[in-house]
Structures are given as C-alpha cells and as structure tokens.
Motif scaffolding. Structure first.
Motif, PDB file in Angstrom:
ATOM      1  N   THR A  59     -20.884 -53.162 -10.328  1.00 60.63           N
ATOM      2  CA  THR A  59     -19.675 -52.772 -11.050  1.00 60.63           C
ATOM      3  C   THR A  59     -18.488 -53.539 -10.474  1.00 60.63           C
ATOM      4  OG1 THR A  59     -20.509 -50.549 -11.512  1.00 60.63           O
ATOM      5  CG2 THR A  59     -18.121 -50.868 -11.611  1.00 60.63           C
ATOM      6  N   VAL A  60     -17.777 -54.264 -11.339  1.00 62.27           N
ATOM      7  CA  VAL A  60     -16.609 -55.044 -10.911  1.00 62.27           C
ATOM      8  C   VAL A  60     -15.350 -54.261 -11.257  1.00 62.27           C
ATOM      9  CG1 VAL A  60     -15.311 -57.184 -11.189  1.00 62.27           C
ATOM     10  CG2 VAL A  60     -17.821 -57.227 -11.234  1.00 62.27           C
ATOM     11  N   VAL A  61     -14.473 -54.085 -10.262  1.00 62.46           N
ATOM     12  CA  VAL A  61     -13.204 -53.383 -10.476  1.00 62.46           C
ATOM     13  C   VAL A  61     -12.058 -54.343 -10.195  1.00 62.46           C
ATOM     14  CG1 VAL A  61     -11.715 -51.487  -9.727  1.00 62.46           C
ATOM     15  CG2 VAL A  61     -14.191 -51.156  -9.821  1.00 62.46           C
TER      16      VAL A  61
ATOM     17  N   SER B 235      -7.742 -59.177  -9.057  1.00 59.67           N
ATOM     18  CA  SER B 235      -7.719 -59.470 -10.486  1.00 59.67           C
ATOM     19  C   SER B 235      -8.829 -60.466 -10.789  1.00 59.67           C
ATOM     20  CB  SER B 235      -6.361 -60.047 -10.907  1.00 59.67           C
ATOM     21  OG  SER B 235      -6.117 -61.268 -10.238  1.00 59.67           O
ATOM     22  N   LEU B 236      -9.119 -60.652 -12.082  1.00 58.71           N
ATOM     23  CA  LEU B 236     -10.216 -61.548 -12.448  1.00 58.71           C
ATOM     24  C   LEU B 236      -9.961 -62.980 -12.013  1.00 58.71           C
ATOM     25  CD1 LEU B 236     -11.472 -60.496 -16.001  1.00 58.71           C
ATOM     26  CD2 LEU B 236     -12.622 -60.257 -13.805  1.00 58.71           C
ATOM     27  N   ASP B 237      -8.670 -63.378 -11.917  1.00 59.74           N
ATOM     28  CA  ASP B 237      -8.409 -64.758 -11.524  1.00 59.74           C
ATOM     29  C   ASP B 237      -8.730 -65.015 -10.060  1.00 59.74           C
ATOM     30  OD1 ASP B 237      -6.293 -63.602 -10.223  1.00 59.74           O
ATOM     31  OD2 ASP B 237      -4.731 -64.540 -11.421  1.00 59.74           O
ATOM     32  N   ARG B 238      -9.011 -63.963  -9.289  1.00 61.10           N
ATOM     33  CA  ARG B 238      -9.504 -64.156  -7.926  1.00 61.10           C
ATOM     34  C   ARG B 238     -10.959 -64.619  -7.950  1.00 61.10           C
ATOM     35  NH1 ARG B 238      -5.057 -64.863  -5.003  1.00 61.10           N
ATOM     36  NH2 ARG B 238      -3.564 -63.185  -5.376  1.00 61.10           N
ATOM     37  N   LEU B 239     -11.719 -64.183  -8.960  1.00 59.54           N
ATOM     38  CA  LEU B 239     -13.116 -64.594  -9.090  1.00 59.54           C
ATOM     39  C   LEU B 239     -13.217 -66.023  -9.611  1.00 59.54           C
ATOM     40  CD1 LEU B 239     -14.915 -61.498 -10.684  1.00 59.54           C
ATOM     41  CD2 LEU B 239     -14.898 -62.195  -8.286  1.00 59.54           C
ATOM     42  N   SER B 240     -12.415 -66.335 -10.636  1.00 63.70           N
ATOM     43  CA  SER B 240     -12.538 -67.651 -11.255  1.00 63.70           C
ATOM     44  C   SER B 240     -11.267 -68.028 -12.000  1.00 63.70           C
ATOM     45  CB  SER B 240     -13.730 -67.663 -12.225  1.00 63.70           C
ATOM     46  OG  SER B 240     -13.790 -68.874 -12.953  1.00 63.70           O
ATOM     47  N   ARG B 241     -10.957 -69.343 -11.950  1.00 63.81           N
ATOM     48  CA  ARG B 241      -9.896 -69.907 -12.771  1.00 63.81           C
ATOM     49  C   ARG B 241     -10.458 -71.066 -13.592  1.00 63.81           C
ATOM     50  NH1 ARG B 241      -4.361 -69.297 -11.990  1.00 63.81           N
ATOM     51  NH2 ARG B 241      -3.801 -67.517 -10.686  1.00 63.81           N
TER      52      ARG B 241
END
Length: 517
Positions: A119-121, A94-100
C-alpha cells in the motif's frame, strides 16, 4: 476497568525519502519527510520499521536513477524476495518522490509496487494507493496521472534550462573560464579571467614527460617522486602510477580543454565529450613532446594487453593488514606465464609500508575450498545471538574433546562404572549443546534477509562449479557480501568483513606464515 494492550501484529510501514540535490540536505526536506512518515504511522497504528531505511539523498528521479541504482530499487528487490511482506505500507511525501519520469512510466512504477501487495501512501494529501484503488477509483488514478504530468514537466523544464545555461557558458569560453576547475599545476587568476601556471608544479609535469622519453616507466617515475618526497598536487598521500599515466594522456598539458555534457542512460549518468577548445589553459609542454610521449604509450599499451590477463578474485576487496591500502594484482616473471601475486599499492609505489607478495593461487584456492564454511558462518544482524553461537560451538568442541579422553581412559582401564557414567553424562551434555546450536542457527537465519542468503548461495554455487570457474562471478558475489577482505600475510589468514553485519568478521587460512610472499 478495561485494560488496553498494544497490538503486536500491526502492519509494517517503510518510509522512502528522496531529494534531488545534496544541497537540499542542508535545508528542511529531510526532517520534514521523516516527521511526516512518523506522524502518519502513529495516527494509523502502523509499525514504522527503523531497521530497513530507504533514502535516496541527492538522487534524481527524472531519469529513474533511484529505481535503477538507488534505494527505491532496493526496496522493490526486498518486496520481490519477500523480505518485505505483502500488506506492508510505503510512505512517501508525494508521488514525485518516487518518480519524475514520463507519466506512463510513473504509473507503471506505482502499479508495480501496488500489485506486489504494498500500500502506497502519499503524505502530502493522505491518499492511499492499492491495486484495488488503481483498478476501481478513477479519481485516484486521475490524481496520480496529473501529479506525474506536473512533476515530469517541471523536471524537463529545469533540465532544458540547465542545458541551455551550460551551452551558453561553453560558447563563451574564449572570454572567461567555464569554472574554477583546472589541473593541479594551474590556478585561477584573481580576476577569474584565466589561469596561471604554478612554477614548481609545472616543472614536475615537464619532468614526467622528460623521464618518459628517457625510457622510465610510469611506476618508476612514481617511485622516484615518492623517494624524493616530491609533493603531490592533490590530497593524495603519495604518487601513484595511475596519476602519472593520466597526466601523460591529459591534453590540458598542451592547453586544450574538452567540455563534456551529461547524458543519463539506464539510470546512470555518462559524460559525453564535446569539441575541444584549444588554448583554454596555458600550455606546460610542447605539442611535439606530447605527441611523442603518447605514441610511445600507445605502443606500450598494445604490448601489455596482448597477453591477456587473469581475473582477480578479490578485486576491489583486498586490503593490506599494515596500512589498509588496496592490494593489487601483479605478475612476477612477465605477462606470459608469470605468476600472479597480490601486493600493497602503497608499498608498490615506494611510498612506505612493507613490500610483501601474496600468491594469488593460494588465496583463490583457500576461498574456493572454504566457500561452504563462509556460507555457514553468515553472522546474524543481532550480535548477541552470534556471540551465543560462538560460545555454544566452543562448548561443543570442549565436550567432544572430553568424550574422546574418557573413551581413551575406558580403553586403558576397562569398563569402569565411574568412567562409563562420566561418558554418559558428557554425551547427554553434548546433545543439549547441539540442540542449543541448532536453535541459535535457526534464530540467526531468521535475522538474515533472503537477499543475503541468496547471494551467499550464489557464491557457493559459483565457487563449487566445475572448471573453468567464473572468477568474475565469484568476485561479484563476494563484493555483495563483504565490505573488505584483509590479506593478513603475517598470519597467513584472510579476514572477511561482512557488509550486512558491520564489525563481524570471518577468517580462513590461505597459507602458513612461513609461506608468506
């Protein structure tokens, strides 16, 4: 009947896995994220790369540490250097793995990755983000924004509660200890309401202070303890000067405790001291003794640092060939005008091993002169290719030696048809070998990442620069290329252990064996 063949030009996919605390590695988080990436790649005919893995395990994304110093930052560097091609996929749970981080920073990070052609999935909802999607699909942009807002709020709430909990614990230190952590000469009581001195260790601490006041240096104290086999307080194998120095400056010896709070700056955590708590620990020495020792130490420190110092080209890399301990730089003949040497820290502390001195000048000169050779020796990540190259290089040397022998024989015997024919055959064979070497070198270069090659180039440029050379820069590039450098003084060689190709080494001579130490 139609015959189906597997696609060989499938887009590459890379998985990024992150969780915040080491404890999560004991749960299902890691397995779940790996399985989700493998499943998505299989369903969408993507080639999931198992050579480059990006995992920030126990690394928080709340302050951006995974970008600044973690593997997500490494992924971005591979993208920018074109080691990861445009059109590749980044698979995250999920996006929260990339940044919080705050929402706009998260969106900027997502946009940065997509603008680079990646491409981000997000695997939890199968959403696909590209530069075009972010520009034209308002729904996807809104979803990304809402996920970023939620993730940041969760982390901010957790951080606030943690700060408040520790603040309450610090305020209550008069009633009971913050934790069981304490210096090596103390132990927590069974009722957990305070600490007690360990008598035999407390005596060692007092002896350290007494010996210092008697004029003994920190190295001499450590050497004496090692010679007498005084047990270490922790897990170390022997006493070090650095441990003695730390003990002498530790206010917990007089019972004081300084709580710290943690702040994150630029993705790096820093411990900030708060107000000291007196009588938190039982004192092992008197304050007067502590103050006298530290007054002596302050004056000594000023004297020792006033002469300046020379950078160590192998700082953090040099290892002893006998015991594998770190080798450190020392000066022989005083701080001013003294000659620098490398010595084994175990031997220096009198804790065993053989005390040998290796001239820093010899080591530095060898590295500078052989910078080009080290660069040319970049090993492939494919060990079989490297072995082929070594075999071909040895064959080239053997054939060249044979050609010299034949030429010498022709000079002595005249133009013998048999010798001339043999010379022609050897020269043709050498040409074939050198074509093979060129092909192997090209294939080896293909296995190396641009980052490794660029770092190697930076090392050569720094080493071959005009005087005065930037020794710190040379050391920095060496630390990126090598995991360690064994200073093999019995043979007079430096053995460089390549970081990107574990098990591969390159050796250069720094001195003849008779010039050791």
């Amino acid at each position: 009947m139609t015959k189906h063949t597997a696609r060989t030009n499938r887009p590459k996919a890379y998985s990024y896995i992150r969780f915040s605390t080491p404890e999560q590695s004991k749960g299902d988080s890691l397995r779940r994220q790996i399985a989700a990436a493998e499943r998505y790649a299989a369903l969408h005919d993507l080639a999931l790369d198992d050579r480059l893995t990006f995992r920030d395990l126990g690394n928080s994304a709340y302050r951006g540490a995974n970008v600044e110093t973690g593997h997500l930052g490494e992924f971005l560097a591979f993208v920018e250097s074109r080691d990861i091609e445009q059109g590749s996929y980044l698979l995250v749970e999920s996006l929260d793995r990339l940044s919080r981080q705050p929402p706009m920073r998260t969106l900027k990070l997502l946009s940065r990755i997509c603008e680079a052609g990646i491409t981000v999935v997000t695997l939890d909802d199968s959403r696909v983000y590209t530069e075009e999607v972010l520009e034209r699909d308002a729904t996807s942009l809104l979803v990304a924004l809402m996920v970023a807002v939620r993730a940041n709020e969760e982390s901010a709430t957790k951080a606030r509660r943690l700060r408040e909990a520790w603040a309450n614990k610090r305020n209550g230190v008069a009633d009971r200890p913050l934790s069981s952590l304490c210096p090596g000469w103390l132990r927590l009581r069974e009722d957990k309401k305070g600490f007690d001195l360990i008598p035999e260790r407390a005596e060692v601490v007092r002896r350290v202070f007494d010996m210092t006041l008697a004029g003994k240096g920190q190295h001499s104290i450590a050497e004496a303890f090692n010679r007498e086999r005084v047990p270490m307080f922790g897990r170390g194998s022997h006493w070090h000067r650095s441990y003695i120095k730390k003990m002498l400056a530790d206010a917990s010896t007089i019972g004081a405790f300084t709580p710290h709070r943690v702040e994150t700056v630029g993705g790096k955590k820093r411990r900030i001291p708060t107000e000291a708590v007196e009588r938190y620990f039982p004192a092992v020495i008197d304050r007067e003794v502590f103050d006298r020792v530290n007054a002596l130490s302050s004056g000594r420190a000023v004297r020792e640092t006033s002469g300046g110092g020379m950078a160590n080209i192998l700082a953090g890399l040099a290892k002893c060939p006998k015991c594998e301990a770190t080798m450190t730089r020392v000066n022989k003949g005083g701080k001013k005008g003294g000659k620098p040497y490398l010595v084994c820290t175990t031997a220096k502390a009198g804790a065993g091993c053989e005390y040998r001195q290796v001239r820093m000048g010899d080591v530095e000169e060898a590295i500078i002169k052989n910078a080009g050779w080290l660069n040319a020796s970049l090993p492939a990540t494919d060990g079989a290719l490297q072995m082929e190259l070594e075999g071909a290089t040895n064959l080239d040397m053997a054939v060249s030696d044979e050609i010299e022998n034949v030429v010498e024989a022709i000079g002595q015997a005249g133009h013998s048809p048999a010798l001339l024919d043999r010379l022609w055959q050897n020269e043709a064979a050498r040409e074939d070998v050198r074509r093979t070497i060129a092909d192997l070198e090209r294939r080896i270069a293909d296995t190396l990442t641009n980052r490794v090659q660029m770092t190697a180039g930076q090392f050569v440029d720094a080493a071959e620069a005009d005087e005065p050379r930037d020794v710190a820069l040379i050391n920095s590039t060496l630390r990126q290329l090598f995991s360690k450098v064994e200073v093999n003084w019995p043979s007079g060689h430096l053995m460089f252990h390549w970081k990107h190709a574990p098990g591969e080494t390159t050796g250069i001579m720094y001195a003849w064996p008779k010039e050791e130490g």
